[in-house]
Design a protein around this motif. Sequence first.
Motif, mmCIF file in Angstrom:
data_model
loop_
_atom_site.group_PDB
_atom_site.id
_atom_site.type_symbol
_atom_site.label_atom_id
_atom_site.label_comp_id
_atom_site.label_asym_id
_atom_site.label_seq_id
_atom_site.Cartn_x
_atom_site.Cartn_y
_atom_site.Cartn_z
ATOM 1 N N GLU A 125 1.052 -1.509 0.279
ATOM 2 C CA GLU A 125 -0.164 0.153 0.396
ATOM 3 C C GLU A 125 0.984 1.236 -0.103
ATOM 4 O OE1 GLU A 125 -3.653 0.343 1.854
ATOM 5 O OE2 GLU A 125 -2.348 0.073 3.669
ATOM 6 N N PHE A 126 1.671 0.946 0.791
ATOM 7 C CA PHE A 126 2.837 1.885 0.750
ATOM 8 C C PHE A 126 3.641 2.224 -0.618
ATOM 9 C CE2 PHE A 126 1.521 2.313 5.148
ATOM 10 C CZ PHE A 126 1.594 3.585 6.037
ATOM 11 N N GLU A 127 3.993 1.150 -0.861
ATOM 12 C CA GLU A 127 5.104 1.599 -2.712
ATOM 13 C C GLU A 127 4.123 1.873 -3.518
ATOM 14 O OE1 GLU A 127 6.498 -2.592 -2.639
ATOM 15 O OE2 GLU A 127 7.933 -2.090 -0.950
ATOM 16 N N ALA A 128 2.640 1.789 -3.449
ATOM 17 C CA ALA A 128 1.600 2.222 -4.292
ATOM 18 C C ALA A 128 1.764 4.149 -4.676
ATOM 19 C CB ALA A 128 0.723 1.548 -4.681
ATOM 20 N N LEU A 129 1.817 4.224 -3.048
ATOM 21 C CA LEU A 129 1.241 5.211 -2.840
ATOM 22 C C LEU A 129 2.620 6.034 -2.925
ATOM 23 C CD1 LEU A 129 -1.931 5.217 -0.454
ATOM 24 C CD2 LEU A 129 -1.445 5.919 -3.243
ATOM 25 N N GLY A 130 4.148 5.400 -2.812
ATOM 26 C CA GLY A 130 5.370 6.506 -2.867
ATOM 27 C C GLY A 130 5.480 6.925 -1.503
ATOM 28 N N VAL A 131 5.516 5.675 -0.492
ATOM 29 C CA VAL A 131 5.604 6.579 1.176
ATOM 30 C C VAL A 131 6.454 5.429 1.037
ATOM 31 C CG1 VAL A 131 4.787 7.092 2.942
ATOM 32 C CG2 VAL A 131 3.298 7.748 1.112
ATOM 33 N N ASP A 132 7.499 6.319 2.486
ATOM 34 C CA ASP A 132 8.431 4.844 2.631
ATOM 35 C C ASP A 132 7.577 3.788 3.804
ATOM 36 O OD1 ASP A 132 10.361 3.335 3.374
ATOM 37 O OD2 ASP A 132 12.279 5.409 3.777
ATOM 38 N N PHE A 133 8.212 2.856 3.477
ATOM 39 C CA PHE A 133 7.301 1.961 4.399
ATOM 40 C C PHE A 133 7.715 2.216 5.154
ATOM 41 C CE2 PHE A 133 6.885 -2.397 6.106
ATOM 42 C CZ PHE A 133 5.168 -2.170 6.454
ATOM 43 N N ALA A 134 9.418 1.732 5.329
ATOM 44 C CA ALA A 134 10.510 1.539 6.486
ATOM 45 C C ALA A 134 10.590 2.531 7.357
ATOM 46 C CB ALA A 134 11.735 1.130 5.731
ATOM 47 N N ARG A 135 10.189 3.716 6.862
ATOM 48 C CA ARG A 135 10.308 5.255 7.690
ATOM 49 C C ARG A 135 8.779 5.326 7.989
ATOM 50 N NH1 ARG A 135 11.474 9.692 5.762
ATOM 51 N NH2 ARG A 135 12.678 10.055 8.184
ATOM 52 N N ARG A 136 7.177 4.666 8.424
ATOM 53 C CA ARG A 136 6.467 4.657 8.452
ATOM 54 C C ARG A 136 6.180 5.775 10.227
ATOM 55 N NH1 ARG A 136 6.864 -0.173 8.899
ATOM 56 N NH2 ARG A 136 5.460 -1.311 10.256
ATOM 57 N N GLY A 137 6.897 4.905 10.726
ATOM 58 C CA GLY A 137 6.845 5.977 12.205
ATOM 59 C C GLY A 137 7.506 6.622 12.187
ATOM 60 N N ALA A 138 8.559 7.590 11.542
ATOM 61 C CA ALA A 138 8.868 8.702 11.595
ATOM 62 C C ALA A 138 7.735 9.767 10.543
ATOM 63 C CB ALA A 138 9.695 8.727 11.033
ATOM 64 N N VAL A 139 7.527 9.381 9.350
ATOM 65 C CA VAL A 139 6.438 9.789 8.623
ATOM 66 C C VAL A 139 5.368 10.667 9.783
ATOM 67 C CG1 VAL A 139 4.950 9.725 7.070
ATOM 68 C CG2 VAL A 139 7.441 8.908 6.582
ATOM 69 N N LEU A 140 5.381 9.077 10.229
ATOM 70 C CA LEU A 140 3.313 9.296 11.715
ATOM 71 C C LEU A 140 3.837 10.469 12.050
ATOM 72 C CD1 LEU A 140 0.393 8.969 12.160
ATOM 73 C CD2 LEU A 140 1.538 6.504 13.642
ATOM 74 N N ASP A 141 5.046 10.321 12.769
ATOM 75 C CA ASP A 141 5.196 11.356 14.315
ATOM 76 C C ASP A 141 5.482 12.769 13.435
ATOM 77 O OD1 ASP A 141 5.638 9.541 16.176
ATOM 78 O OD2 ASP A 141 7.964 9.347 15.700
ATOM 79 N N GLU A 142 5.916 13.084 11.893
ATOM 80 C CA GLU A 142 5.913 14.038 11.725
ATOM 81 C C GLU A 142 4.380 15.084 11.102
ATOM 82 O OE1 GLU A 142 7.582 17.591 8.388
ATOM 83 O OE2 GLU A 142 8.727 16.175 8.940
ATOM 84 N N THR A 143 3.766 13.683 10.895
ATOM 85 C CA THR A 143 2.470 14.029 10.414
ATOM 86 C C THR A 143 1.660 14.299 11.520
ATOM 87 O OG1 THR A 143 2.650 12.228 8.782
ATOM 88 C CG2 THR A 143 0.562 13.112 9.441
ATOM 89 N N ILE A 144 1.991 13.783 12.159
ATOM 90 C CA ILE A 144 0.659 14.124 14.204
ATOM 91 C C ILE A 144 1.213 15.845 13.815
ATOM 92 C CG2 ILE A 144 0.292 14.177 16.198
ATOM 93 C CD1 ILE A 144 0.931 11.298 15.941
ATOM 94 N N ASP A 145 2.458 16.157 14.106
ATOM 95 C CA ASP A 145 2.520 17.215 14.423
ATOM 96 C C ASP A 145 2.418 18.497 13.532
ATOM 97 O OD1 ASP A 145 4.063 16.321 16.194
ATOM 98 O OD2 ASP A 145 6.220 16.790 15.370
ATOM 99 N N ALA A 146 2.356 18.100 12.244
ATOM 100 C CA ALA A 146 1.546 18.415 10.699
ATOM 101 C C ALA A 146 0.720 18.730 11.011
ATOM 102 C CB ALA A 146 1.799 18.583 9.657
ATOM 103 N N LEU A 147 -0.087 17.482 11.209
ATOM 104 C CA LEU A 147 -1.954 17.880 11.548
ATOM 105 C C LEU A 147 -2.791 18.879 12.659
ATOM 106 C CD1 LEU A 147 -3.129 13.992 11.166
ATOM 107 C CD2 LEU A 147 -3.754 16.007 9.122
ATOM 108 N N ARG A 148 -1.769 18.615 13.599
ATOM 109 C CA ARG A 148 -1.479 19.711 14.852
ATOM 110 C C ARG A 148 -1.849 21.278 14.633
ATOM 111 N NH1 ARG A 148 -3.753 17.172 18.806
ATOM 112 N NH2 ARG A 148 -2.936 15.708 20.566
#
Length: 304
Positions: A125-148
């Motif tokens: 799912e990540f690969e098809a959308l061009g998102v780094d699966f291995a770094r999904r935790g770091a991506v989520l951390d910043e996404t939460i901050d950005a969503l705030r």
Amino acid sequence: MRYGIQLPVQSQSTLYTEPWETTAGPGDLVAVARAADAAGFAYVAVCDHVAVPRRLAAAMSTVWYDPVATLAFLAAHTRTVRLLSHVAVVGLRHPLLTAKQYATLDRLAGGRLVLGVGAGHVREEFEALGVDFARRGAVLDETIDALRAALGPEEFPEHHGKLYDFGGLGQRPRPVQPRVPLWVGGSSDAAVRRAALRGDGWLPQGDPRERLAERITRIRRLREEAGIGEPFTFGAIAEPLHIGRPAWDVGRRTLAGDPEVLAESLRAYRAMGVDRLQVRFRSRGRAELMDQIAAFAAEVAPRL
């Protein structure tokens, strides 16, 4: 301790789907959501996957409704129940897009949104959308901050991070709620830490009871050490339930019996510190599920 429910039909993993759901549709989804609303449930929840690979289709199925569209649809058919994404894999999308969708939902629903987020687990799912699966935790951390930032009250939100950098872009409508509750899902050590330090609540993924108390204690300790004093919601998912003596095989893990027997068992969650208990009822059809929801509200919930 209040209670919520993940709705049937909208996601059909073999872990929890009942056979009748495979031929059910929007009318059944609306009827169950209305029953939960009328019964005083705290929330109704829907899940999120963009696409499921062939290797997982037998277990997960490919039936996963879009959470924003589904919750917006249900907002028009309910009155007071809160609308929860459990969970949105927000790292798959740019946070400005996610904020736009969920802010609009909160506005249309009159401030009933609870945004549950998680890291995701499907590599393809990540690969098809061009998102780094291995770094999904770091991506989520910043996404939460950005969503705030993007879901705050400012018309021109700003966030400047390693992955996302935006500012000076006006975004309306704004959410009705001054602070949209953001609950973090997951049961790994990283997810528990993320919930403690970045979330307003925690949504475990069906953890056994014996593990919950330790994780709740850890979240409290992490928040205290970080000096975070805001209110926090502790969630849990109960075992499958059936109120009354079933005339069919409800499975060995199902808690079944009289209301007081079930209430006594579920009170153990409150003793651990759980604020929101997600319940699920075994059923052979929509009518039986709605009867179980009503019986829980009338006979079990008052004993909690």
